[in-house]
Structures are given as C-alpha cells and as structure tokens.
Design an enzyme around this catalytic site. Structure first.
Site, PDB file in Angstrom:
ATOM      1  N   GLY A   1       0.837  -1.197   0.000  1.00 33.62           N
ATOM      2  CA  GLY A   1       0.000   0.000   0.000  1.00 33.62           C
ATOM      3  C   GLY A   1       0.872   1.248   0.000  1.00 33.62           C
ATOM      4  N   THR A   2       1.962   1.170   0.730  1.00 33.81           N
ATOM      5  CA  THR A   2       2.885   2.306   0.791  1.00 33.81           C
ATOM      6  C   THR A   2       3.383   2.670  -0.604  1.00 33.81           C
ATOM      7  OG1 THR A   2       3.573   1.733   3.028  1.00 33.81           O
ATOM      8  CG2 THR A   2       5.120   3.060   1.729  1.00 33.81           C
TER       9      THR A   2
ATOM     10  N   ASN B   1      -6.999   4.369  10.002  1.00 36.29           N
ATOM     11  CA  ASN B   1      -6.440   3.139  10.567  1.00 36.29           C
ATOM     12  C   ASN B   1      -6.452   3.108  12.093  1.00 36.29           C
ATOM     13  OD1 ASN B   1      -4.560   5.196   9.490  1.00 36.29           O
ATOM     14  ND2 ASN B   1      -3.025   4.116  10.707  1.00 36.29           N
TER      15      ASN B   1
ATOM     16  N   SER C   1      -4.124  -2.695  -0.094  1.00 36.13           N
ATOM     17  CA  SER C   1      -3.001  -3.491   0.411  1.00 36.13           C
ATOM     18  C   SER C   1      -3.501  -4.903   0.700  1.00 36.13           C
ATOM     19  CB  SER C   1      -2.450  -2.849   1.679  1.00 36.13           C
ATOM     20  OG  SER C   1      -1.467  -3.682   2.243  1.00 36.13           O
TER      21      SER C   1
ATOM     22  N   HIS D   1      -2.379  -7.384   2.562  1.00 36.75           N
ATOM     23  CA  HIS D   1      -2.321  -8.018   3.888  1.00 36.75           C
ATOM     24  C   HIS D   1      -3.360  -7.490   4.859  1.00 36.75           C
ATOM     25  CE1 HIS D   1       0.034  -5.058   6.464  1.00 36.75           C
ATOM     26  NE2 HIS D   1       0.284  -4.556   5.267  1.00 36.75           N
TER      27      HIS D   1
ATOM     28  N   THR E   1      10.049  -8.318 -12.098  1.00 35.58           N
ATOM     29  CA  THR E   1       9.274  -9.557 -12.249  1.00 35.58           C
ATOM     30  C   THR E   1       8.270  -9.650 -11.112  1.00 35.58           C
ATOM     31  OG1 THR E   1      11.117 -10.593 -13.356  1.00 35.58           O
ATOM     32  CG2 THR E   1       9.464 -12.075 -12.428  1.00 35.58           C
TER      33      THR E   1
ATOM     34  N   CYS F   1       3.962   0.917  14.736  1.00 38.63           N
ATOM     35  CA  CYS F   1       5.056   1.667  14.128  1.00 38.63           C
ATOM     36  C   CYS F   1       6.260   0.771  13.961  1.00 38.63           C
ATOM     37  CB  CYS F   1       5.363   2.931  14.910  1.00 38.63           C
ATOM     38  SG  CYS F   1       5.560   2.652  16.644  1.00 38.63           S
TER      39      CYS F   1
HETATM   40  N1  PLP Z   1      -2.490   3.218   4.364  1.00 43.14           N
HETATM   41  C1  PLP Z   1      -3.086   2.912   5.518  1.00 43.14           C
HETATM   42  C2  PLP Z   1      -4.310   3.646   5.940  1.00 43.14           C
HETATM   43  C3  PLP Z   1      -2.557   1.909   6.342  1.00 43.14           C
HETATM   44  O1  PLP Z   1      -3.143   1.634   7.503  1.00 43.14           O
HETATM   45  C4  PLP Z   1      -1.395   1.239   5.922  1.00 43.14           C
HETATM   46  C5  PLP Z   1      -0.765   0.204   6.763  1.00 43.14           C
HETATM   47  O2  PLP Z   1      -0.981   0.109   7.941  1.00 43.14           O
HETATM   48  C6  PLP Z   1      -0.822   1.594   4.684  1.00 43.14           C
HETATM   49  C7  PLP Z   1      -1.393   2.595   3.938  1.00 43.14           C
HETATM   50  C8  PLP Z   1       0.427   0.935   4.184  1.00 43.14           C
HETATM   51  O3  PLP Z   1       0.162  -0.326   3.615  1.00 43.14           O
HETATM   52  P1  PLP Z   1       1.358  -1.402   3.503  1.00 43.14           P
HETATM   53  O4  PLP Z   1       1.515  -1.997   4.856  1.00 43.14           O
HETATM   54  O5  PLP Z   1       0.858  -2.399   2.489  1.00 43.14           O
HETATM   55  O6  PLP Z   1       2.542  -0.657   3.028  1.00 43.14           O
END
Ligand code: PLP
Length: 388
Positions: free
Chosen positions: A71-72, A151, A199, A201, A239, A327
């Site tokens: 997600g990041t 979150n 994301s 996971h 890949t 964190c």
């Molecule tokens: N965005 C939100 C709101 C999240 O809570 C998180 C992860 O906790 C992320 C983005 C980041 O996702 P990833 O862990 O796949 O990098």
C-alpha cells in the site's frame, strides 16, 4: 502455547484459506509471467485472474489495476505532480492531504515539501470539508488525498463529498482504501475516486503486495517509481510476485463474497466489546464513537493509562492489541490522528487500538474483557505497570 486472542487486524490480518490455496497453486508454476512459453503463460494467467478479482472487488476494469509491492508503494506512485488526464498537461501544483492520513500519504510522495498542505479534521475525526473547499482555492491544479477509513479510529471519511468538491475545483482525488477494504464497500465509481490504494495483507493476503487502481484510462501516470522491464504496463517494473498477487486476488474474491456477513458478525462482537468496556470503566473514552466507524475498530483511552504498558499487560494476558498505529521502528510516537482531533495529550498517551476481523469469536471478546477488568483494577490502584 496458551490460547491467545488477536485484536490487531488493522496492523495485519491472518492469511485467508483461499489465499493460502492460491499460494500453493502458484508455487507449482515455474514460469516468469513475461515469458511466452507455456510455463510463462501459466504464471501470466494467475496474475491476470488476480487482476480481474481485485478489479471486481472495487468495481474497476481489470486494465485499471496495477500491482505494487505494498500500500505504501501504491501511495507513493499515486502522489505525483505528473498525473495527467490528457497528454502533456501541466503538472499538479499542490497536494492537499487530510491531517489524519497514514504516514505514507503524509510524506507527500513525489511532491516538493512546500507544495503539500494539510486540511484539518473535526473532533469526531471527520475531514473538514469546508477547510478542504478553502484549500482548493489555493491551487488551479490540485491533487487531494483522503483515506476512506482511518487506521487508528476507524472513522469513515466523507470521500464521495470530498471527490465532488475536488472535481468541481478542477482537481483529482486519490483515496487510500487500505483499511476500509474488505470492511465496507469500496466501489471506486461510487466514491468518485480517481485513484485508489489497496493493500493485500489487510484483506487476508500476503504482506508485501498492494495495488493502485485508477477510475479509467483517462488517468495517466507517466512517471513510474521503478523503471526497467516494463511490467504492469510500464508502471511498475520488476518480475511480478506471482504467488503474492495470486493470493491477493483470492483474498479479494473471498472478501467480495463474504464481506457483508463478516462485517455484520464483527460489528456485533465489537458492540459487545464496547458495552463491556464501558461497564468496566465508565470513564473510558472511545474515539470517534459519534461518527460512522469501520465495524471492526475501537480506539479507546482512560485518563492516567500509558498505552505502551497497557499493550504489554494485555499481551501477558494473551491478548494482542496495539497502541494507536503500529510503528515499524518500535518507537512510540504520540498519535497525529488524535492530536488532529484535538484530544488532550493525557488521553492520547493511553490510546489503545482494538481491531477485530472475520476470525474473532465471542470467546476472544470475553478474554479481552477479563484482561481489561484486571488491568483497570491495577490502574485504579495506581499499579506502576499502567499508571502514568
Ligand atoms: N495506508 C493505511 C491507511 C494503512 O493503515 C497502511 C498500513 O498500515 C498503509 C497505507 C500501508 O500499507 P502497507 O503496509 O501495504 O505498506
């Protein structure tokens, strides 16, 4: 090991059985998805099936789903001045982000520091749309980023309204749906989002896989973060993580089928937990309680509690909770989300996040409440483990 209850589903979820099966299948496929032979095409088929499944999950076209490493990374990819809606457009000159975004959004992606502006939230944790409207007047070509659900608090954000305001002002909107996905509806068209981050996971897939989804081919990202072999139609070279992507697809398909039922069960259990929590500690504050929240999240505090020691005390009782956002550095930072909501520092220090999921049971709720009863008693006696 003694029985444990996992209440940290917002940090990460267990792997869904469907995702595990997809991984097992994918591990038997030897090919590189870019190869033209049978083995390569077999791997390609797994990726394209997953793309269809993720697309269906958010109501997008498969061609508008781009897999990333997280997600990041999807947030970083989306937040760039170089988003175009027609070829050769001027760059976006301003990034407006809500004050409660995940740090991967708050860092602003590829926007220069001085082009990033926060807009505030109210005391319930809702984005302040009047402030957004005002901030939009500071730019002729803004990009807005607003998460669908927070979150830490689980508060659901007014994304569709923000999208309408943003579009009226000539802007584009990116929606971080990482926490909302699989818990509430995330239809990209219904939300009016131009770009959406997911994301794997957080919905029962593997860690280290994500996706950026666009509303249509009219949204064009000419500057990839990673260049090379041209995978993901040139947007993300390297890949592909075939097993991780296949698992993401399987998890998305399971979530599409099961979300309504899962969320109903989770909400019932979360309500039982909150009723019990308030009965044990009437002074407990549940953040965002007046707002629409994800069905699975409770962020609470009591005056005088220290979250980091409470988390350890819960852990010793077999209960996994977290202090605000997880964190990576292991450092406890005061929550920027609660600070943005105007919560007093004494309560921010004690904020404990309890997040549930499809595997949570009534027995878990009882274990949590028993642990909390013990902790609250210790706290009321000024026990050094929990007292400030
Ligand atoms: N965005 C939100 C709101 C999240 O809570 C998180 C992860 O906790 C992320 C983005 C980041 O996702 P990833 O862990 O796949 O990098």
């Amino acid at each position: 090991m003694a029985q444990r209850s996992y209440f940290d589903w917002n940090a990460t979820t267990p792997l869904r059985i469907e995702a595990r099966d997809a991984i097992d299948d994918a591990l038997t496929v030897v090919g590189n998805p870019s190869s033209v032979h049978f083995e390569g095409r077999s791997a390609r088929r797994l990726i394209e099936r997953a793309r269809d499944q993720v697309a269906e999950f958010v109501g997008a076209r498969s061609a508008d789903v781009f897999f990333t490493s997280s997600g990041t990374e999807a947030n970083m990819l989306a937040l760039t001045p170089a988003i175009e809606t027609s070829a050769g457009e001027r760059p976006r000159d301003r990034l407006l982000v809500s004050a409660i975004e995940h740090t991967s959004v708050r860092s602003g992606g590829r926007f220069p520091r001085d082009a990033i502006e926060d807009f505030p939230v109210d005391s319930d944790g809702h984005a302040d749309l009047a402030a957004l409207r005002d901030a939009l007047t500071h730019s002729s070509r803004p990009l807005v980023s607003l998460m669908l659900a927070n979150n830490e608090t689980g508060v659901v954000q007014p994304v569709a309204e923000a999208a309408a305001i943003t579009h009226e002002a000539g802007g584009l909107i990116h929606v971080d749906a990482v926490q909302a996905a699989g818990r509430i509806g995330c239809n990209i068209a219904a939300l009016g989002a131009d770009l959406m981050t997911l994301s794997a996971h957080k919905i029962g897939g593997l860690k280290g896989v994500g996706a950026l989804v666009r509303s249509s081919e009219a949204i064009y990202l000419p500057e990839p973060l990673i260049r090379g072999g041209g995978q993901e139609r040139g947007l993300r070279a390297g890949t592909e993580n075939v097993a991780g992507i296949a698992a993401f697809g399987a998890a998305a398909a399971a979530a599409t089928r099961q979300m309504a039922q899962e969320s109903e069960n989770v909400l019932m259990l979360r309500n039982t937990l909150e009723v019990g929590l308030r009965a044990i500690t009437p002074q407990a504050v549940i953040f965002g309680a007046a707002a629409e929240r994800l069905p699975n999240t409770t962020l609470f505090s009591v005056p005088g509690m220290k979250a980091e020691t409470a988390v350890i005390a819960f852990d010793l009782e077999g209960v996994a909770v977290s202090s605000g956002a997880a964190c990576s550095s292991g450092k406890v930072q005061p929550s920027h989300v609660l600070a943005a909501m105007g919560v007093l520092p004494g309560l921010v220090r004690g904020a404990v996040r309890v997040s549930l999921g499809w595997g949570t049971t009534q027995a878990d709720i009882e274990r949590f409440l028993n642990a909390w009863r013990k902790l609250a008693t210790a706290l009321s006696k000024g026990h050094p483990m929990t007292a400030a």
